[in-house]
Design a protein around this motif. Structure first.
Motif, PDB file in Angstrom:
ATOM      1  N   GLY A  41     -85.991 -16.560 -34.688  1.00 50.40           N
ATOM      2  CA  GLY A  41     -85.842 -15.625 -33.568  1.00 50.40           C
ATOM      3  C   GLY A  41     -87.092 -14.812 -33.283  1.00 50.40           C
ATOM      4  N   GLY A  42     -87.891 -14.515 -34.315  1.00 50.71           N
ATOM      5  CA  GLY A  42     -89.115 -13.742 -34.100  1.00 50.71           C
ATOM      6  C   GLY A  42     -88.834 -12.429 -33.410  1.00 50.71           C
ATOM      7  N   GLN A 132    -100.001  -4.117  -7.318  1.00 48.82           N
ATOM      8  CA  GLN A 132     -99.835  -5.537  -7.629  1.00 48.82           C
ATOM      9  C   GLN A 132    -100.481  -6.435  -6.569  1.00 48.82           C
ATOM     10  N   SER A 186     -95.347  -2.541 -19.883  1.00 48.47           N
ATOM     11  CA  SER A 186     -96.500  -3.409 -20.110  1.00 48.47           C
ATOM     12  C   SER A 186     -96.802  -3.600 -21.595  1.00 48.47           C
ATOM     13  N   TYR A 202     -98.267 -11.199 -13.086  1.00 50.42           N
ATOM     14  CA  TYR A 202     -96.914 -11.232 -13.634  1.00 50.42           C
ATOM     15  C   TYR A 202     -95.921 -11.439 -12.499  1.00 50.42           C
ATOM     16  N   PRO A 237     -95.324 -18.493 -44.841  1.00 50.14           N
ATOM     17  CA  PRO A 237     -96.451 -18.066 -44.002  1.00 50.14           C
ATOM     18  C   PRO A 237     -97.616 -19.053 -44.088  1.00 50.14           C
ATOM     19  N   TRP A 374     -87.447   4.941 -25.616  1.00 53.41           N
ATOM     20  CA  TRP A 374     -88.554   3.990 -25.470  1.00 53.41           C
ATOM     21  C   TRP A 374     -89.884   4.712 -25.659  1.00 53.41           C
ATOM     22  N   PHE A 471     -95.825 -14.130 -19.039  1.00 58.09           N
ATOM     23  CA  PHE A 471     -96.188 -13.579 -20.352  1.00 58.09           C
ATOM     24  C   PHE A 471     -95.315 -12.345 -20.601  1.00 58.09           C
TER      25      PHE A 471
HETATM   26  C1  6YU Z   1     -87.646 -10.429 -22.411  1.00 59.33           C
HETATM   27  C2  6YU Z   1     -86.885  -8.218 -22.767  1.00 59.33           C
HETATM   28  N1  6YU Z   1     -88.195  -6.796 -24.303  1.00 59.33           N
HETATM   29  C3  6YU Z   1     -88.851  -5.574 -26.319  1.00 59.33           C
HETATM   30  C4  6YU Z   1     -89.532  -5.508 -27.509  1.00 59.33           C
HETATM   31  C5  6YU Z   1     -90.281  -6.637 -27.924  1.00 59.33           C
HETATM   32  C6  6YU Z   1     -90.347  -7.759 -27.113  1.00 59.33           C
HETATM   33  N2  6YU Z   1     -89.683  -8.958 -25.059  1.00 59.33           N
HETATM   34  P1  6YU Z   1     -92.266 -14.794 -31.564  1.00 59.33           P
HETATM   35  O1  6YU Z   1     -93.123 -13.721 -32.098  1.00 59.33           O
HETATM   36  O2  6YU Z   1     -90.877 -14.487 -31.245  1.00 59.33           O
HETATM   37  O3  6YU Z   1     -92.269 -16.026 -32.595  1.00 59.33           O
HETATM   38  C7  6YU Z   1     -93.358 -16.339 -33.402  1.00 59.33           C
HETATM   39  C8  6YU Z   1     -92.894 -16.627 -34.817  1.00 59.33           C
HETATM   40  O4  6YU Z   1     -94.040 -16.958 -35.605  1.00 59.33           O
HETATM   41  C9  6YU Z   1     -92.240 -15.438 -35.514  1.00 59.33           C
HETATM   42  O5  6YU Z   1     -90.970 -15.790 -35.996  1.00 59.33           O
HETATM   43  C10 6YU Z   1     -93.217 -15.102 -36.666  1.00 59.33           C
HETATM   44  O6  6YU Z   1     -92.559 -14.626 -37.820  1.00 59.33           O
HETATM   45  C11 6YU Z   1     -93.885 -16.430 -36.895  1.00 59.33           C
HETATM   46  N3  6YU Z   1     -95.206 -16.325 -37.530  1.00 59.33           N
HETATM   47  C12 6YU Z   1     -96.200 -15.447 -37.257  1.00 59.33           C
HETATM   48  N4  6YU Z   1     -97.257 -15.655 -38.059  1.00 59.33           N
HETATM   49  C13 6YU Z   1     -96.951 -16.725 -38.831  1.00 59.33           C
HETATM   50  C14 6YU Z   1     -97.631 -17.438 -39.862  1.00 59.33           C
HETATM   51  N5  6YU Z   1     -98.868 -17.105 -40.256  1.00 59.33           N
HETATM   52  N6  6YU Z   1     -97.011 -18.484 -40.459  1.00 59.33           N
HETATM   53  C15 6YU Z   1     -95.760 -18.866 -40.082  1.00 59.33           C
HETATM   54  N7  6YU Z   1     -95.065 -18.215 -39.118  1.00 59.33           N
HETATM   55  C16 6YU Z   1     -95.656 -17.161 -38.492  1.00 59.33           C
HETATM   56  N8  6YU Z   1     -88.658 -10.248 -23.337  1.00 59.33           N
HETATM   57  O7  6YU Z   1     -87.547 -11.464 -21.801  1.00 59.33           O
HETATM   58  N9  6YU Z   1     -86.778  -9.392 -22.155  1.00 59.33           N
HETATM   59  O8  6YU Z   1     -86.069  -7.311 -22.492  1.00 59.33           O
HETATM   60  C17 6YU Z   1     -87.933  -7.990 -23.677  1.00 59.33           C
HETATM   61  C18 6YU Z   1     -88.895  -6.675 -25.486  1.00 59.33           C
HETATM   62  C19 6YU Z   1     -89.460  -4.279 -28.298  1.00 59.33           C
HETATM   63  C20 6YU Z   1     -90.983  -6.629 -29.208  1.00 59.33           C
HETATM   64  C21 6YU Z   1     -89.643  -7.791 -25.859  1.00 59.33           C
HETATM   65  C22 6YU Z   1     -88.774  -9.058 -24.012  1.00 59.33           C
HETATM   66  C23 6YU Z   1     -90.643 -10.005 -25.304  1.00 59.33           C
HETATM   67  C24 6YU Z   1     -90.033 -11.207 -26.040  1.00 59.33           C
HETATM   68  O9  6YU Z   1     -89.320 -10.770 -27.162  1.00 59.33           O
HETATM   69  C25 6YU Z   1     -91.144 -12.136 -26.484  1.00 59.33           C
HETATM   70  O10 6YU Z   1     -91.969 -12.459 -25.389  1.00 59.33           O
HETATM   71  C26 6YU Z   1     -90.630 -13.467 -27.062  1.00 59.33           C
HETATM   72  O11 6YU Z   1     -89.525 -13.292 -27.907  1.00 59.33           O
HETATM   73  C27 6YU Z   1     -91.781 -14.114 -27.826  1.00 59.33           C
HETATM   74  O12 6YU Z   1     -91.406 -15.363 -28.343  1.00 59.33           O
HETATM   75  P2  6YU Z   1     -92.527 -16.258 -29.053  1.00 59.33           P
HETATM   76  O13 6YU Z   1     -91.855 -17.489 -29.551  1.00 59.33           O
HETATM   77  O14 6YU Z   1     -93.696 -16.405 -28.177  1.00 59.33           O
HETATM   78  O15 6YU Z   1     -93.050 -15.380 -30.297  1.00 59.33           O
HETATM   79  C28 6YU Z   1     -96.135  -5.951 -13.683  1.00 59.33           C
HETATM   80  C29 6YU Z   1     -96.149  -6.318 -14.979  1.00 59.33           C
HETATM   81  C30 6YU Z   1     -96.067  -6.114 -16.269  1.00 59.33           C
HETATM   82  C31 6YU Z   1     -95.857  -7.186 -17.255  1.00 59.33           C
HETATM   83  N10 6YU Z   1     -94.816  -6.983 -18.173  1.00 59.33           N
HETATM   84  C32 6YU Z   1     -93.516  -6.787 -17.642  1.00 59.33           C
HETATM   85  C33 6YU Z   1     -92.470  -7.581 -18.336  1.00 59.33           C
HETATM   86  C34 6YU Z   1     -91.605  -6.762 -19.147  1.00 59.33           C
HETATM   87  C35 6YU Z   1     -91.553  -7.282 -20.546  1.00 59.33           C
HETATM   88  N11 6YU Z   1     -90.548  -6.599 -21.127  1.00 59.33           N
HETATM   89  C36 6YU Z   1     -90.139  -6.560 -22.254  1.00 59.33           C
HETATM   90  C37 6YU Z   1     -89.241  -5.606 -22.515  1.00 59.33           C
HETATM   91  C38 6YU Z   1     -88.347  -5.621 -23.399  1.00 59.33           C
HETATM   92  C39 6YU Z   1     -87.595  -4.419 -23.366  1.00 59.33           C
END
Ligand code: 6YU
Length: 503
Positions: A41-42, A132, A186, A202, A237, A374, A471
């Motif tokens: 789940g990460g 934007q 952001s 974005y 890891p 937040w 992203f």
């Molecule tokens: C969404 C939302 N949301 C809040 C908060 C956070 C994020 N996101 P992963 O990291 O999941 O997986 C990698 C794995 O690799 C992991 O399990 C590690 O343990 C492992 N790893 C690392 N190193 C390693 C090693 N050396 N060896 C082996 N394994 C290793 N997204 O859609 N809705 O509400 C939110 C939010 C507090 C922290 C979010 C949200 C982001 C997502 O959680 C995130 O993108 C994905 O889960 C990542 O998945 P992944 O597979 O890539 O990595 C205009 C403009 C502005 C732009 N931004 C606006 C957009 C708003 C974004 N909002 C987010 C908001 C919240 C609230």
């Protein structure tokens, strides 16, 4: 018949799971996921506050419509309630800013009404929208979103609210609160670090953001069930990815594979292809040792230039609500703040000033009276170093100050600590000042670069940071996992048309 190249996926977040899903569905049999932690789940992580579930990581499906692959999967697995799946919800287009019903509290201890605050909110919304547009029209007057919003907001405030200084200052204080909220959106320390020219990269999808009533983890559980059993090695890891045939470990025997993945515990995994899905924050910290030979310079520079900050949540449970029944978001307005700023002068003594407010967990019948606070940036990173009790104390004082009620006391608290998480190293990606779409293309480019047939595609890159318009989201991350799987699928079966490209 199956296909036999050895494929190692590093990271079992949504992008790694998505890549494994697609590859195994297409008959690839030697797929292994190496995950550093003990769970899948990460950055999707459902936790608990007493008997309630709370989302420690991702919260919403942003833009739940048919085009959104996370929405499609959530519907397929029946994880959403009826309202979220309704056609009406899918057609709402709020440009990424859901219309929360707000309450406003000031640091002087009074609650203020919409007649004072709504003009500040709509002025801010129009300036944000304008910021934007430079993606298409170019010619940005200043380098960052923060500088642009601040200069436009002060100009408009002078023009529109000229006659009443008290009202003008209060509304500008509200703009500060909205800037701090924007830092959370952001995932940055200050909007002064977010590039203006590329801010429009974005993209939002239509649909009213929705949550998973039983937790975001349900999505991961369902996806994991479709993968072959034992495909993931947990607590593994990865220390170093030796590519281009560079591995000369004596104990592992000879391998014909071009890549060898070496784990912290010394175990090695030979591979024809490796898909890296680990966060940009981790890459920033460890890229020098994670790959051997090291990454090409243009890739390193993009990793360094791109933004990856911290957004944390602080969940609080109350006996009784101090907010109105229909309230969905509480804004904290510091009416003693002079001038426009989204950073706190003294982090240690005043970190809580960066907390812009709370969202209200709904419905109350399910959650009780729970707020999600937040907080982004260095102030948020400092909060992570404090004990839960210290955070509870500070936030309780804060709420008492803003409500003017000295007896309010939250019953329980849970907070996230994404910056100090050793395998996340922060929350998510933003396009920093000076960055462009080229930086994301550089991040996503497979190694070795170019299209040398024999050695191609040894190391591939997925994860939220590698999606040029989604992203920082779960759907963006999922699409990149599918994209890299498709890259391999089409190279092994160039004549068989693969599923639609996800870029
Ligand atoms: C969404 C939302 N949301 C809040 C908060 C956070 C994020 N996101 P992963 O990291 O999941 O997986 C990698 C794995 O690799 C992991 O399990 C590690 O343990 C492992 N790893 C690392 N190193 C390693 C090693 N050396 N060896 C082996 N394994 C290793 N997204 O859609 N809705 O509400 C939110 C939010 C507090 C922290 C979010 C949200 C982001 C997502 O959680 C995130 O993108 C994905 O889960 C990542 O998945 P992944 O597979 O890539 O990595 C205009 C403009 C502005 C732009 N931004 C606006 C957009 C708003 C974004 N909002 C987010 C908001 C919240 C609230």
């Amino acid at each position: 018949t199956g296909l036999d190249p050895q494929i190692v996926i590093i990271g079992c977040g949504i992008s790694g799971i998505g890549a494994a899903q697609k590859l195994t569905q297409h008959g690839f049999r030697n797929v292994r996921i190496l995950e550093a932690t003990d769970r899948s789940g990460g950055r999707i992580k459902t936790g608990q506050l007493g008997t309630n579930i709370v989302e420690i990581g991702a919260n919403w499906i942003h833009g739940p419509c048919k085009e959104n692959p996370v929405f499609r999967l959530a519907c397929q697995y029946q994880l959403l309630d009826n309202e979220a799946m309704s056609e009406e919800n899918q057609s709402v287009d709020c440009g990424g800013h859901p219309p929360f019903v707000p309450n406003w509290f000031c640091s002087s201890g009074r609650k203020v009404g919409p007649e004072l605050m709504l003009p500040a909110m709509s002025m801010y919304a129009s300036v944000l929208e304008k910021s934007q547009e430079f993606q298409h029209i170019g010619g940005e007057p200043v380098p960052s979103v923060g500088e642009f919003i601040k200069s436009e907001a002060s100009r408009l405030a002078q023009e529109e609210w000229r006659d009443d200084q008290v009202v003008r200052e209060l509304r500008l204080a509200m703009v500060n609160t909205l800037l701090k909220a924007e830092c959370c959106v952001s995932g940055t320390h200050t909007m002064d670090d977010v590039g203006l020219g590329a801010f429009g990269m974005y993209k939002t999808l239509p649909g009213l953001d929705c949550t998973f009533p039983q937790g975001y983890d349900g999505l991961i559980e369902h996806m994991m069930k479709e993968l072959p059993k034992d495909i993931v090695s947990y607590n593994k890891p990865v220390k170093c990815i030796h590519w281009n045939g560079s591995y000369d470990g004596s104990s592992a025997g000879k391998t014909t594979c071009p890549v060898v993945v070496e784990c912290e515990d010394g175990e090695t995994f030979p591979a024809d292809h490796v898909i890296i899905t680990i966060s940009l924050g981790y890459l920033k910290k460890h890229h020098q040792t994670l790959l051997s030979p090291p990454l090409p310079l243009h890739k390193v520079h993009s990793i360094q230039r791109m933004g990856f900050g911290t957004n944390n949540k602080i969940f609080l449970e109350f006996e009784q609500p101090f907010w109105e029944e229909d309230c969905e978001a509480i804004f904290l307005v510091w009416d003693d703040e002079v001038g426009l700023t989204d950073v706190v002068a003294d982090v240690k003594t005043s970190w809580a000033r960066k907390l812009f407010g709370f969202t209200v967990l709904k419905p109350a019948e399910r959650y009780g009276h729970v707020l999600c606070g937040w907080i982004a940036g260095h102030e948020s990173e400092y909060m992570e170093t404090l004990s839960e009790l210290e955070v509870l104390h500070t936030v309780t004082q804060l709420i008492r100050k803003f409500t003017g009620n000295p007896t309010i006391a939250p019953r329980k608290l849970v907070r996230s600590q994404w910056h100090s998480h050793p395998y996340a190293c922060g929350s998510y990606t933003y396009i920093a000042k000076g960055c462009s779409g080229c930086d994301i293309s550089n991040l996503a480019e497979p190694l070795p670069p170019g299209d040398s047939q024999t050695k191609a595609m040894q190391v591939l890159f997925a994860g939220e940071a590698t999606h040029s318009s989604f992203f920082s989201t779960v759907h963006g991350a999922l699409l990149t996992g599918w994209r890299e799987a498709d890259r391999l699928i089409s190279s092994y079966a160039p004549t068989i048309p693969g599923p639609a490209s996800s870029k």
